[in-house]
Design a protein around this motif. Structure first.
Motif, PDB file in Angstrom:
ATOM      1  N   UNK A 235       0.978  -1.155  -0.134  1.00  0.00           N
ATOM      2  CA  UNK A 235      -0.210  -0.033   0.023  1.00  0.00           C
ATOM      3  C   UNK A 235       0.819   1.337  -0.044  1.00  0.00           C
ATOM      4  N   UNK A 236       0.264   2.221  -0.357  1.00  0.00           N
ATOM      5  CA  UNK A 236       1.003   3.713  -0.315  1.00  0.00           C
ATOM      6  C   UNK A 236       1.316   4.204   1.017  1.00  0.00           C
ATOM      7  N   UNK A 237       2.765   4.326   1.074  1.00  0.00           N
ATOM      8  CA  UNK A 237       3.078   4.537   2.705  1.00  0.00           C
ATOM      9  C   UNK A 237       2.600   5.855   3.153  1.00  0.00           C
ATOM     10  N   UNK A 238       2.407   6.799   2.356  1.00  0.00           N
ATOM     11  CA  UNK A 238       1.976   8.171   2.501  1.00  0.00           C
ATOM     12  C   UNK A 238       0.472   8.012   3.314  1.00  0.00           C
ATOM     13  N   UNK A 239      -0.179   7.240   2.777  1.00  0.00           N
ATOM     14  CA  UNK A 239      -1.439   6.866   3.317  1.00  0.00           C
ATOM     15  C   UNK A 239      -1.354   6.436   4.998  1.00  0.00           C
ATOM     16  N   UNK A 240      -0.246   5.857   5.208  1.00  0.00           N
ATOM     17  CA  UNK A 240       0.016   5.262   6.712  1.00  0.00           C
ATOM     18  C   UNK A 240       0.367   6.378   7.571  1.00  0.00           C
ATOM     19  N   UNK A 241       1.382   7.146   6.790  1.00  0.00           N
ATOM     20  CA  UNK A 241       2.090   8.245   7.466  1.00  0.00           C
ATOM     21  C   UNK A 241       1.421   9.231   7.737  1.00  0.00           C
TER      22      UNK A 241
ATOM     23  N   UNK B 245       5.053  21.005  17.277  1.00  0.00           N
ATOM     24  CA  UNK B 245       6.469  20.845  17.005  1.00  0.00           C
ATOM     25  C   UNK B 245       6.646  19.377  16.200  1.00  0.00           C
ATOM     26  N   UNK B 246       5.886  18.281  16.863  1.00  0.00           N
ATOM     27  CA  UNK B 246       6.003  16.888  16.275  1.00  0.00           C
ATOM     28  C   UNK B 246       5.440  16.896  15.109  1.00  0.00           C
ATOM     29  N   UNK B 247       4.163  17.526  14.878  1.00  0.00           N
ATOM     30  CA  UNK B 247       3.695  17.748  13.445  1.00  0.00           C
ATOM     31  C   UNK B 247       4.596  18.316  12.378  1.00  0.00           C
ATOM     32  N   UNK B 248       5.254  19.163  12.906  1.00  0.00           N
ATOM     33  CA  UNK B 248       6.104  19.747  11.819  1.00  0.00           C
ATOM     34  C   UNK B 248       7.191  18.785  11.477  1.00  0.00           C
ATOM     35  N   UNK B 249       7.724  18.018  12.443  1.00  0.00           N
ATOM     36  CA  UNK B 249       8.710  17.069  12.235  1.00  0.00           C
ATOM     37  C   UNK B 249       8.221  16.112  11.413  1.00  0.00           C
ATOM     38  N   UNK B 250       7.085  15.520  11.488  1.00  0.00           N
ATOM     39  CA  UNK B 250       6.342  14.314  10.884  1.00  0.00           C
ATOM     40  C   UNK B 250       5.982  14.883   9.337  1.00  0.00           C
ATOM     41  N   UNK B 251       5.671  16.120   9.196  1.00  0.00           N
ATOM     42  CA  UNK B 251       5.381  16.522   8.089  1.00  0.00           C
ATOM     43  C   UNK B 251       6.665  16.287   7.011  1.00  0.00           C
ATOM     44  N   UNK B 252       7.782  16.265   7.219  1.00  0.00           N
ATOM     45  CA  UNK B 252       8.741  16.035   6.195  1.00  0.00           C
ATOM     46  C   UNK B 252       8.720  14.760   5.588  1.00  0.00           C
ATOM     47  N   UNK B 253       8.961  13.459   6.254  1.00  0.00           N
ATOM     48  CA  UNK B 253       8.695  12.361   5.778  1.00  0.00           C
ATOM     49  C   UNK B 253       7.250  12.230   5.112  1.00  0.00           C
ATOM     50  N   UNK B 254       6.181  12.776   5.549  1.00  0.00           N
ATOM     51  CA  UNK B 254       5.017  12.440   5.014  1.00  0.00           C
ATOM     52  C   UNK B 254       4.842  13.031   3.738  1.00  0.00           C
ATOM     53  N   UNK B 255       5.317  14.452   3.465  1.00  0.00           N
ATOM     54  CA  UNK B 255       5.377  15.121   2.201  1.00  0.00           C
ATOM     55  C   UNK B 255       6.516  14.253   1.283  1.00  0.00           C
TER      56      UNK B 255
ATOM     57  N   UNK C  42       7.076  11.007   1.354  1.00  0.00           N
ATOM     58  CA  UNK C  42       6.249   9.763   0.901  1.00  0.00           C
ATOM     59  C   UNK C  42       5.025  10.265  -0.086  1.00  0.00           C
ATOM     60  N   UNK C  43       4.645  11.385   0.201  1.00  0.00           N
ATOM     61  CA  UNK C  43       3.377  11.735  -0.751  1.00  0.00           C
ATOM     62  C   UNK C  43       4.023  12.042  -2.147  1.00  0.00           C
ATOM     63  N   UNK C  44       5.419  12.610  -2.081  1.00  0.00           N
ATOM     64  CA  UNK C  44       5.681  12.959  -3.540  1.00  0.00           C
ATOM     65  C   UNK C  44       6.391  11.508  -4.439  1.00  0.00           C
ATOM     66  N   UNK C  45       6.780  10.573  -3.452  1.00  0.00           N
ATOM     67  CA  UNK C  45       6.904   9.241  -3.841  1.00  0.00           C
ATOM     68  C   UNK C  45       6.004   8.516  -4.422  1.00  0.00           C
ATOM     69  N   UNK C  46       4.932   8.482  -3.749  1.00  0.00           N
ATOM     70  CA  UNK C  46       3.640   7.634  -4.049  1.00  0.00           C
ATOM     71  C   UNK C  46       2.817   8.459  -5.159  1.00  0.00           C
ATOM     72  N   UNK C  47       3.398   9.600  -5.350  1.00  0.00           N
ATOM     73  CA  UNK C  47       2.643  10.228  -6.625  1.00  0.00           C
ATOM     74  C   UNK C  47       3.430   9.795  -7.809  1.00  0.00           C
TER      75      UNK C  47
END
Ligand code: HEC
Length: 246
Positions: free
Chosen positions: A20-26, A61-71, A73-78
């Motif tokens: 499955x797309x990792x972005x959807x999990x992250x 702060x944590x949301x900011x940190x997690x935004x990076x891998x999430x984006x 993964x979003x680009x890679x899934x795309x």
């Protein structure tokens, strides 16, 4: 180059049993944390309790940190699942993700300040973050569930790439031994590359079902008609149509 790394990464995930797309999990991480910052931030504002303010700040702060891998993964899934199709929800998501990044950075900074103006601004900014996050989710859902958009993406790049990858696996498993690089180790005069048998899917199917000389036949039990189509796509893509390289 980057694209082949991306494909290798998804191949690896697939091997682990995660198709499955990792972005959807992250994506639950930043969204959940933004939600946390919003709830705790307003609770802090209403009750005036310092603890709640601090918890909200840590969430942001944590949301900011997690935004990076999430984006990322979003680009890679795309790239992987949507072949980089430049459709409206993608544009909106890229814009909103940029907005969320700026907002989260700003609010995390302000949350460390103790002056009254910052204290008052912070919960409002958490609310804005939440609105943007909901917008991101909404456009994400359009990508996954909106039939029209899914069709546009499919039209932008037909399933060819997915089935070509399947074709490559079938080739590696059944053909590469005798036809490495599109050649022919048993009969150098009969290379696969540029063969008239690649002219049409029918001619190709004829060759693998009923080869004339030394090549073993591949009955439907070993390569189904569906697989043969994927194999044909791969072979013609990799070694070119009859009469020349692609
Ligand atoms: C054991 C070796 C061997 C394997 C495995 C094999 N081939 Fe062949 N292939 C040959 C030989 C030998 C020929 C020459 C003609 C013949 O024997 O039919 C050939 C010919 C061909 C040709 C026609 C080339 C020409 O002369 O126009 C195509 C197309 C082809 N193979 C595709 C495949 C595909 C696709 C697979 C895998 C599903 C495959 N081959 C597996 C040995 C092999």
């Amino acid at each position: 180059m980057i694209l082949s790394w991306i494909e290798a990464f998804y191949g690896f995930l697939n091997g682990l049993g995660f198709p499955d797309p990792p972005h959807a999990a992250l994506v639950h991480m930043p969204i959940g944390l933004v939600m946390g910052a919003f709830v705790l931030g307003w609770a802090g504002r209403i009750t005036g309790r310092e603890q709640l303010f601090l918890s909200a700040r840590d969430c942001a702060l944590l949301a900011l940190v997690f935004l990076f891998p999430t984006v990322l993964m979003g680009l890679m899934d795309w790239q992987h699942y949507y072949r980089g199709a430049w459709v409206v929800p993608i544009r909106m998501k890229l814009t909103l993700a940029g907005g969320l990044l700026v907002l989260l950075a700003l609010v995390s900074f302000l949350a460390f300040r103790r002056d009254r103006a910052s204290r008052n601004a912070v919960p409002v900014l958490y609310t804005l973050c939440l609105v943007v996050a909901v917008g991101l989710g909404w456009f994400g859902a359009r990508l996954v569930y909106d039939g029209k958009i899914v069709a546009a993406v499919t039209a932008a790049e037909p399933k060819a790439s997915a089935s070509q990858a399947a074709g490559e696996r079938i080739f590696a498993a059944n053909c590469r031994g005798c036809h490495p690089g599109g050649g022919n180790v048993m009969d150098a005069n009969r290379p696969l590359a540029g063969s008239p048998a690649l002219k049409s899917p029918e001619a190709f199917l004829g060759q693998i079902r009923h080869p004339r000389n030394l090549m073993p036949a591949f009955p439907p039990a070993s390569i189904s008609d569906e697989d043969a189509k994927a194999l044909y796509l791969y072979v013609t893509g990799a070694f070119g149509p009859p009469g020349g390289k692609p």
